[in-house]
Design a protein around this motif. Sequence first.
Motif, mmCIF file in Angstrom:
data_model
loop_
_atom_site.group_PDB
_atom_site.id
_atom_site.type_symbol
_atom_site.label_atom_id
_atom_site.label_comp_id
_atom_site.label_asym_id
_atom_site.label_seq_id
_atom_site.Cartn_x
_atom_site.Cartn_y
_atom_site.Cartn_z
ATOM 1 N N SER A 1 -2.002 6.766 -8.351
ATOM 2 C CA SER A 1 -0.265 7.099 -8.334
ATOM 3 C C SER A 1 0.313 6.060 -9.088
ATOM 4 C CB SER A 1 0.138 7.093 -6.752
ATOM 5 O OG SER A 1 -0.216 8.135 -6.052
ATOM 6 N N ASP B 1 -10.054 9.851 -4.721
ATOM 7 C CA ASP B 1 -8.714 9.161 -4.482
ATOM 8 C C ASP B 1 -8.650 7.828 -4.656
ATOM 9 O OD1 ASP B 1 -6.383 8.488 -3.540
ATOM 10 O OD2 ASP B 1 -6.394 9.843 -1.616
ATOM 11 N N ALA C 1 0.842 -1.197 -0.076
ATOM 12 C CA ALA C 1 -0.064 0.018 -0.149
ATOM 13 C C ALA C 1 0.818 1.204 0.138
ATOM 14 C CB ALA C 1 -1.020 -0.141 1.420
ATOM 15 N N VAL D 1 -10.626 3.284 -1.737
ATOM 16 C CA VAL D 1 -10.163 2.580 -0.762
ATOM 17 C C VAL D 1 -9.459 3.278 0.237
ATOM 18 C CG1 VAL D 1 -8.781 0.473 -0.260
ATOM 19 C CG2 VAL D 1 -10.350 0.651 -2.437
ATOM 20 N N SER E 1 -3.352 13.386 2.448
ATOM 21 C CA SER E 1 -3.150 14.030 0.968
ATOM 22 C C SER E 1 -4.560 14.547 0.434
ATOM 23 C CB SER E 1 -2.590 12.996 -0.060
ATOM 24 O OG SER E 1 -1.477 12.692 0.275
ATOM 25 N N ASN F 1 -6.324 3.542 2.960
ATOM 26 C CA ASN F 1 -4.870 2.970 3.095
ATOM 27 C C ASN F 1 -4.815 2.530 4.468
ATOM 28 O OD1 ASN F 1 -4.891 5.609 3.942
ATOM 29 N ND2 ASN F 1 -2.816 5.171 4.040
ATOM 30 N N HIS G 1 -6.596 9.807 3.647
ATOM 31 C CA HIS G 1 -5.087 10.002 3.771
ATOM 32 C C HIS G 1 -4.796 11.587 3.960
ATOM 33 C CE1 HIS G 1 -0.919 10.060 2.172
ATOM 34 N NE2 HIS G 1 -0.985 9.016 2.594
ATOM 35 N N ALA H 1 -5.779 6.272 -5.165
ATOM 36 C CA ALA H 1 -4.240 5.908 -4.808
ATOM 37 C C ALA H 1 -4.304 4.139 -4.233
ATOM 38 C CB ALA H 1 -3.534 6.604 -3.704
ATOM 39 N N GLN H 2 -5.312 3.870 -3.543
ATOM 40 C CA GLN H 2 -5.211 2.540 -3.042
ATOM 41 C C GLN H 2 -6.362 1.517 -3.895
ATOM 42 O OE1 GLN H 2 -2.908 1.319 -1.225
ATOM 43 N NE2 GLN H 2 -2.305 3.102 -0.333
HETATM 44 N N1 PLP Z 1 -4.410 8.837 -0.896
HETATM 45 C C1 PLP Z 1 -4.192 7.570 -0.453
HETATM 46 C C2 PLP Z 1 -5.536 6.798 -0.052
HETATM 47 C C3 PLP Z 1 -2.949 6.889 -0.195
HETATM 48 O O1 PLP Z 1 -2.908 5.744 0.450
HETATM 49 C C4 PLP Z 1 -1.857 7.560 -0.738
HETATM 50 C C5 PLP Z 1 -0.372 6.984 -0.300
HETATM 51 O O2 PLP Z 1 -0.366 6.286 0.432
HETATM 52 C C6 PLP Z 1 -1.962 8.761 -1.172
HETATM 53 C C7 PLP Z 1 -3.224 9.638 -1.121
HETATM 54 C C8 PLP Z 1 -1.027 9.638 -1.506
HETATM 55 O O3 PLP Z 1 -0.190 9.253 -2.573
HETATM 56 P P1 PLP Z 1 1.157 9.504 -3.351
HETATM 57 O O4 PLP Z 1 2.203 9.592 -2.096
HETATM 58 O O5 PLP Z 1 1.602 8.310 -4.275
HETATM 59 O O6 PLP Z 1 0.964 10.919 -3.874
#
Ligand code: PLP
Length: 406
Positions: free
Chosen positions: A223, A200, A30, A173, A125, A175, A123, A202-203
């Motif tokens: 990502s 988002d 992850a 999802v 982010s 993380n 997250h 990413a997961q």
């Molecule tokens: N969103 C989720 C749910 C994440 O798990 C992650 C990273 O673990 C991110 C965003 C940020 O991704 P990145 O660090 O690849 O920009």
Amino acid sequence: MKEQIDKIRTDFPILGTQVNKKPLVYFDNAATTQKPQIVIDTITEYYSKYNANIHRGVHFLSNFATEATEKAREVARKFINADAVEEIVFTSGTTESVNLVAFSFGETFIEKDDEIIVSEMEHHSNIVPWQMLCQRKGAILRVLPFNDAGELEIAKLPELINSKTKIISVAHVSNALGTINPIREIIKIAHKSNIPVFIDGAQAAQHITVDVKELDCDFYAFSGHKAYGPTGTGVLYGKKNILEKMTPYKGGGEMIAKVSFEKTTYNSLPFKFEAGTPNYIDTIALAKALDYITDLGLDKIYKYETELLEYATTELKKIDKLKIIGEANHKSSVISFIIDDIHPSDAGTLLDQMGIAIRTGTHCAEPVMQHFGISGTMRVSFAFYNTFEEIDYFVKSLCYVISILT
Ligand code: PLP
């Protein structure tokens, strides 16, 4: 897929290596995934034979690299079934994608006292860029909570929405919990009030088939490095009609149509959002990663990873004093857990001595930890190259670690 695993594993050179004199067991997918040889080879091949800055040249190398980059955009479009390549913006990752939308959508559409909804399980982010936007504009961040099983309290969403709500941003999802969120339902509820939704992914995109047209989401981000591609790559999907209205995120070369000191006009989509020399060689290699997982089959990947998840969950539940954090009905291959009286980083450090890579801490999701009143968890996250034997070895090693630490 089980029958193919030995062959698949040979595609990932790092999986054949040792850590602390033990065969590597990599359960930190992850955070980032390992790379197949085709991705590594593509990077070497392009730097060795085809490197020149894209979009600006008249010479062979520049044209070659430009063509490969635009082919990569088509691969990304197809991967998430977007309507058009204009809707695919290459970024450095999900973090940059959220920041881009929070800035550009925010500059265009958000005013004082407007509201933005995120969920409690995001997250950082997918929290902080929206908070920064709220600070800039005097807007308000609203939070959709989750229950103790780690499922979003979707029934509360309509109560949170009002005429001031301008965008909803949620993870496909989680993380930290592994929950697969009911994004279709969220999008439907939001669209009833004409509110756009940012997902988002990413997961998600590397585990679940994503079809942005079918989902009807307004934005979707993932990502590259979590999808078996290089670090510093990412894909942002946005509906054309919204992207067109949004102000650019960064100024510089390539995002312009015409520049003078009096007036600058901007390039067409998606280049308006890709200022400066892009990370083109890694992006070309990302397309190889997406092709690789598409060839394996995302449905097969999802099925196999679910089997790994269910097996590991059953085995971990047999351990006394171990509590799984996040027991949603619908989960991806992520298991967060705590064990009475054991600090996650102590267990993680000892497991590392046995060649096992797990993640410990808050997983950049402090509000999730606050919800459960804990300082962090241990987290294992599986990819399709993981095996049941690795899970057995991990569980046995974890029991040994517990015997040392208690
Ligand atoms: N969103 C989720 C749910 C994440 O798990 C992650 C990273 O673990 C991110 C965003 C940020 O991704 P990145 O660090 O690849 O920009």
